[in-house]
Write an enzyme that holds these catalytic residues in place. Structure first.
Site: not given
Lengths: 475, 251
Positions: B144, B157
Site C-alpha cells: 500500500s 496499518y
C-alpha cells in the site's frame, strides 16, 4: 586413467529466443552418448519435473525450457561423424549446428537439405521442430531428408529410428518429447558453388503477391516474400519477393570469375581476389546491446524501416549473385538481435492456412495492418506437401510469420482472435515459435494430437521428458 | 505455465475474499487462468466468491487459511502446491484496523501487525520456497502507499504495510534468477469493503484498476507497480518532505 569428470550442472534461468517467460532449470551438458544416457536416467530419478533437450535456444517460445527440472544442453555433442560424399549423406551428433555442417560440407560441394532463417540451429532441434525453409514447396521439411536417427528414450535405451515408423513420425516435430535425439543421418543437396542466383521483384499489394507466388513459385527452389504489414489501404500486403537457386559454376564464370586450375590452392586464389567458389564466408555486425529501452521499435520506427526496405528493393532484378549467408540468414549477421525488443521480449506468430483459404489469409493480413502491429520481420511463403510428423507444422498452403513486441497493449487478446480465424480455416500455428496459444485450440490445429499423447503415455509413463511448452499446452 | 504475456494458468489467492484479489482473478480468468485456489478463513463469503469464479469458467477450490496461525501455513499451503504447479500467488490478505481504537488497545494493534506483516512473512516464505522448487511463478504482494511513509492518521496499518513492503522487496531480490518473480503492488485509496465509509483520499481508485495494473505488471515483469501510476511521483515527493511539513499535511 583418471575418471572422466561428470558433466557440469548448474541452475540457470532460461527463456526462448523471444525472451519471454523465464523459468529456472538445472542445466546439464552431456558430451557423449553415455553421459546423455546417465543424464536421462537422472532426470527420471529427479521426481516429477523431468528433463528436456535444448540446442542453441532459437525456438522462440518455451519448447526448450523445463521449470524446476533438468535441461540437457546438447551443444556438447558436436561431432560430425562421417560424410559419405558419393552418396551425399552425413552422419552427425544432434548438437551439431547447421552452421558447422555448412562449414564442413560446402567445400565438398554439399549443402544442408533445409535451412531456416538462421544457421544457429542444431540437427536435433531441426528434427524436433521439423523445421522448414524457403524451399519447402519443393523439398518439404527437414525430417523428409533424415534417413535415420538415434533416439534416447525414457527407459535409458538408444534406438535407431527410421522413417515410416510411428516413433519417427512422433519424433519429427515432436518438440523433444519422445526422447533425446542423439544423432542423425541426413541426405544432402549437391551444390557447385557457395553462391546463390537471386531474382528480386516487388509486389504492390497482397493480391498481386499471391498471384505472383502462385504463378511462378515452381520455377524456383527457394522462394520467400518479405511483406510490409504496416502498409494500409491499397498497398496492404505489399511485398518484396526474393527467389533463387544455388548458382552453378557457370554463373560465376559469366560474372567475371576466373579461378581455373588454381582454384583449389586457396592462397593463389586469394591473390587473384577470387577465392574458391565453394568457400563459405559469413559476415558479422556488432551484437545488439544488452539493454534496449522499451518501445524503441514503435510504429514510427518500424514503419520508416519498412518504407525504406520496400523502396530499396529493385522493382525487378534477375540473376544477382548473393552469398549463401546473405540469402538465407540475414539475421545471423547481428548477434543477439532478439535484444532489440527490450525487456518484455517479443513473440513470433507463425501460422499456415491451406490453399483455397486465401480469404482467411486476406482477413488476417487486413486485421494486422489495420491494427498497426509494428512488425518488420514479416515473411510469407507457400508450403508444398506436408510430411508425416504428427505434430509437424507445415501443410500445403500459405504461411505467414511475424515478430511483434510482447509489450504491445492488448496483443494477447488480438492474437487469440487470429488463432480463432486460423483454426476455423483449418490451419495451425507453429509450436516451435509459440509461447501463448490457448490450449483448447491445439487439438483442432493438430488432428493427430491424441495419437501423440497416447504414444507418449506408453513410451514415457513417468513423464521423464517434459517441457514448459508441454505443461502449458498439455502435450 | 505462464504464457509469453505473463498470464498464469493457475492462481492461488491468499485472502480469498479480497475485492482486489477477486477483480484480479476475474480479469485473469478472462485470459488464461483455468484453476483458482481461494485461501481464507472458511466463511459463506469465501464460498460465494468461489461460486462466482466457478461461474466464469474456472475450476475453483476453497481452502482454509488463517494469516494469524503461521504454524499452519507450511502444511496447509503445501497441500495446494502438491496438487500441481501454481503459476501465480496473490498475497492479498490484510486488515485496516481502527486507528483510534487500536492506539488505545495495543492487543488490537498487534492483531493488525500480525495479520499484515507476520502472517505475510510466514505465508510468503512458504510460497516462495514452493515456487522456487517448481522453477517458475509470480508472487504478487498487495502492499500500500500507506507503507511508503507512515501518516498520523493510520500509522499502525501503514507500519505493517511498510514491513510487508520491505519484506517483499528483499524476497524479490533473494529470488532473482530463480525463475520466480516477485511483484510489489502499491495501490492508493481503493474503493472496497475495507475502505467503505472512510473519507476518500485524492487519486482514489477501484479494484478493477488495480487488477488491470497487476496484469500489465505481469506482462512487463515489473518489480513495483503503483496504482494509479501517478502515485509513484506523488509519493516520491512526499517521501522527501520534511517531517515538520509532512506532519501538517491534511491526510
Amino acid at each position: 586413467m583418471p575418471a572422466p569428470t561428470p558433466p557440469s550442472t548448474r541452475t540457470v534461468p532460461l527463456t526462448g529466443w523471444g525472451r519471454t517467460a523465464p523459468t529456472a532449470a538445472r542445466l546439464i551438458r552431456p558430451r557423449t552418448y553415455e553421459e546423455a544416457t546417465d543424464a536421462v536416467r537422472a532426470c527420471g530419478a529427479l521426481g516429477a519435473r523431468g528433463g528436456i533437450a535444448r540446442g542453441l535456444g532459437r525456438a522462440y517460445g518455451d519448447a526448450a525450457q523445463n521449470a524446476g527440472g533438468a535441461v540437457l544442453d546438447m551443444t556438447g555433442l558436436d561431432r560430425v561423424r562421417t560424410v559419405d560424399a558419393d552418396a551425399g549423406t552425413v552422419h552427425c551428433d544432434a548438437g551439431v549446428s547447421l552452421h558447422r555442417l555448412m562449414e564442413v560440407l560446402l567445400p565438398l560441394g554439399r549443402f544442408v537439405p533445409v535451412t531456416p532463417g538462421t544457421r544457429q540451429v542444431t540437427v536435433g532441434g531441426a528434427i524436433a521442430a521439423d523445421i522448414h525453409g524457403k524451399n519447402h514447396h519443393v523439398s518439404g521439411s527437414f525430417a523428409r531428408h533424415v534417413l535415420s536417427l538415434e533416439l534416447l528414450t525414457a527407459d535409458g535405451e538408444i534406438h535407431t529410428v527410421r522413417p515410416g515408423t510411428p516413433l519417427f513420425d512422433a519424433t519429427a516435430g515432436g518438440m523433444g518429447l519422445t526422447g533425446v535425439i542423439l544423432g542423425a543421418t541426413v541426405r544432402l543437396l549437391p551444390v557447385e558453388t557457395a553462391w546463390m542466383s537471386v531474382d528480386t521483384e516487388r509486389a504492390t499489394d497482397l493480391d498481386d503477391l499471391l498471384a505472383r507466388l502462385a504463378a511462378t513459385d515452381h520455377y524456383y527452389r527457394y522462394s520467400v516474400a518479405w511483406i510490409d504489414l504496416l502498409a494500409r489501404g491499397a498497398s496492404t500486403g505489399r511485398a518484396v519477393l526474393t527467389r533463387g537457386d544455388h548458382a552453378p559454376r557457370e554463373a560465376l564464370r559469366t560474372a567475371g570469375w576466373a579461378w581455373g586450375t588454381r582454384a583449389r590452392g586457396a592462397r593463389s586464389a586469394e591473390r587473384d581476389g577470387h577465392p574458391s567458389p565453394l568457400e563459405f564466408r559469413t559476415s558479422r555486425l556488432p551484437a545488439a546491446p544488452s539493454f534496449v529501452p522499451e518501445g524503441l521499435l514503435g510504429r514510427t520506427t518500424v514503419g520508416l524501416f519498412n518504407e525504406l526496405w520496400y523502396r530499396r528493393a529493385p522493382r525487378s532484378r534477375t540473376g544477382e549473385l548473393q552469398r549463401l549467408a546473405t540469402f538465407f540468414h540475414p539475421l545471423d549477421g547481428v548477434p543477439h538481435w532478439n535484444r532489440i525488443y527490450g525487456r518484455s521480449g517479443f513473440v513470433q506468430y507463425q501460422f499456415v492456412v491451406g490453399y483455397g483459404r486465401e480469404e482467411a489469409l486476406r482477413r488476417i493480413v487486413d486485421r494486422i495492418s489495420t491494427r498497426r502491429c509494428p512488425s518488420f520481420l514479416a515473411v510469407l511463403k507457400r508450403f508444398g506437401e506436408g510430411d508425416a510428423g504428427w505434430l509437424s507444422f507445415p501443410m500445403p498452403g500459405w504461411t505467414l510469420a511475424l515478430d511483434i513486441p510482447a509489450g504491445l497493449p492488448g496483443l494477447d487478446a488480438f492474437l487469440d482472435e487470429l488463432d480463432e480465424e486460423v483454426a476455423a480455416a483449418g490451419g495451425r500455428v507453429y509450436l516451435a515459435k509459440d509461447a501463448r496459444l490457448r490450449p483448447e485450440l491445439l487439438a483442432a490445429m493438430y488432428p493427430r494430437l491424441d495419437e501423440f499423447r497416447e504414444l507418449r503415455r506408453e513410451l514415457d509413463p513417468r513423464a521423464v521428458f517434459v517441457s514448459d511448452l508441454a505443461r502449458r499446452l498439455s502435450l | 505455465m505462464k504464457d509469453a504475456f505473463g498470464t498464469p494458468q493457475s492462481l492461488l489467492v491468499l485472502g480469498g475474499t479480497s475485492d482486489i484479489a477477486l477483480a484480479t482473478a476475474r480479469r485473469l480468468i478472462a485470459r488464461r487462468t483455468r484453476t483458482v485456489w481461494l485461501a481464507g478463513r472458511p466463511s459463506p463469503e469465501l464460498e460465494a466468491a468461489a461460486a462466482h469464479l466457478r461461474g466464469l469458467g474456472a475450476d475453483t477450490h476453497t481452502v482454509a487459511f488463517d494469516a494469524l496461525a503461521p504454524e499452519s501455513h507450511e502444511a496447509g499451503l503445501g497441500k495446494i502446491f502438491a496438487e500441481g504447479d501454481i503459476d501465480m500467488v496473490l498475497l492479498a490478505f490484510g486488515v485496516l484496523g481502527d486507528q483510534a481504537g487500536d492506539e488505545r488497545d495495543p492487543l488490537a494493534a498487534t492483531r493488525v501487525a500480525q495479520t499484515n506483516y507476520t502472517g505475510a512473512v510466514s505465508a510468503g516464505l512458504v510460497c516462495a520456497r514452493a515456487l522456487q522448487a517448481q522453477g517458475h511463478g509470480s508472487l504478487v504482494v498487495l502492499s500500500s502507499v500507506a507503507g511508503e511513509r507512515a501518516r498520523r492518521s493510520n500509522f499502525i496499518y501503514g507500519s505493517s504495510k511498510a514491513g510487508l513492503d520491505a519484506f517483499a522487496q528483499g524476497l524479490g531480490d533473494a529470488l532473482h534468477g530463480t525463475g520466480v518473480h516477485v511483484m510489489v503492488v502499491r495501490p492508493g485509496f481503493v474503493r472496497t469493503r475495507m475502505t467503505a465509509g472512510l473519507p476518500e483520499a485524492p487519486l482514489a481508485t477501484t479494484p478493477e484498476a488495480v487488477a488491470t495494473a497487476i496484469e500489465l505488471g505481469l506482462r512487463r515483469r515489473s518489480e513495483t507497480v503503483w496504482v494509479p501510476g501517478a502515485l509513484r511521483l506523488v509519493m516520491s515527493v512526499l517521501r522527501h518532505a520534511p517531517r515538520s511539513v509532512f506532519r501538517r499535511l491534511p491526510m
